[in-house]
Design a protein around this motif. Structure first.
Motif: not given
Length: 230
Positions: A144-149, A76, A151
């Motif tokens: 990036r995923d929907g949370d901005g992190w 994370g 993939t």
């Protein structure tokens, strides 16, 4: 008859083994293994395999980036950022050599635009570029995923081999320019970067590997040995 305006000067730098005497991507992998993020034996073996493929020019960069970012993705953003700060202090800072910094500064003081163009991903390299005083970075961009992190996938064209030419073209186009508008110099150690070295006005084989040194000697390119590789 109106004279053409002088072209602006653009200095492009590879990062690993060109400005840094280490491979930051490989070093980050070793660092994550040392701090207990990965299985030591399994990670070391896979990391070494990928590194050998890179040196041979046979690396599947999509497979490698998934492998290299897996631990970061799982930890994370908060824990990953803290680990990267420690990586900068303990691993990168001791290898920010005066010779490399001075070379970058000479171009900046001459009024050249300076861009680092690397096949290492943006998570690893953004802070390193800043440490060299360079604000323009072309690196492997991470999806990036929907949370901005991240993939584990690559976003867009990876800046590796001929992809470096494409990414520089895209960067120039975003500023309303093309190759004809800039006088380009590119410093690189790697035979993998031959496509971009052949594209620029002034290729500089910098701490070159054996294959690139042979090409540079054959073609009369400038050869610059800044430091011994590690």
């Amino acid at each position: 008859m109106t004279a053409k305006p002088a072209r602006s000067r653009l200095a492009l730098f590879d990062l690993d083994h060109t400005l840094l005497p280490i491979d930051s991507d490989y070093a980050w992998g070793v660092f994550t293994q040392e701090i207990g993020w990965t299985d030591p034996e399994l990670f070391r073996r896979k990391n070494d395999e990928f590194y050998q493929h890179y040196k041979a020019g046979t690396l599947d960069i999509h497979e490698y980036v998934r492998f290299a970012t897996d631990a970061v993705r799982q930890k994370g953003p908060v824990e990953a950022a803290a680990a990267h700060d420690r990586f900068m202090r303990e691993v990168v800072q001791p290898h920010l050599l005066e010779e490399s910094i001075a070379l970058v500064r000479r171009h900046q003081q001459a009024g050249d635009e300076v861009v680092i163009v690397t096949a290492t991903n943006e998570f690893v390299t953004w802070a390193i570029a800043q440490a060299f005083g360079v604000t323009e970075l072309i690196a492997v961009e991470l999806e990036r995923d929907g949370d901005g992190w991240i993939t584990g996938a690559i976003r867009g064209v990876p800046s590796a081999r001929e992809g470096k030419v494409t990414r520089v073209e895209q960067w120039l186009a975003a500023t309303g320019r093309g190759w004809g508008d800039v006088e380009t110099t590119f410093y690189s150690d790697s035979f993998n970067d031959l496509p971009l070295l052949e594209k620029v006005d002034h290729p500089v084989a910098t701490n070159p590997d054996d294959r690139l040194r042979a090409v540079a000697q054959q073609r009369g390119w400038r050869i610059l040995d800044l430091f011994d590789k590690k």
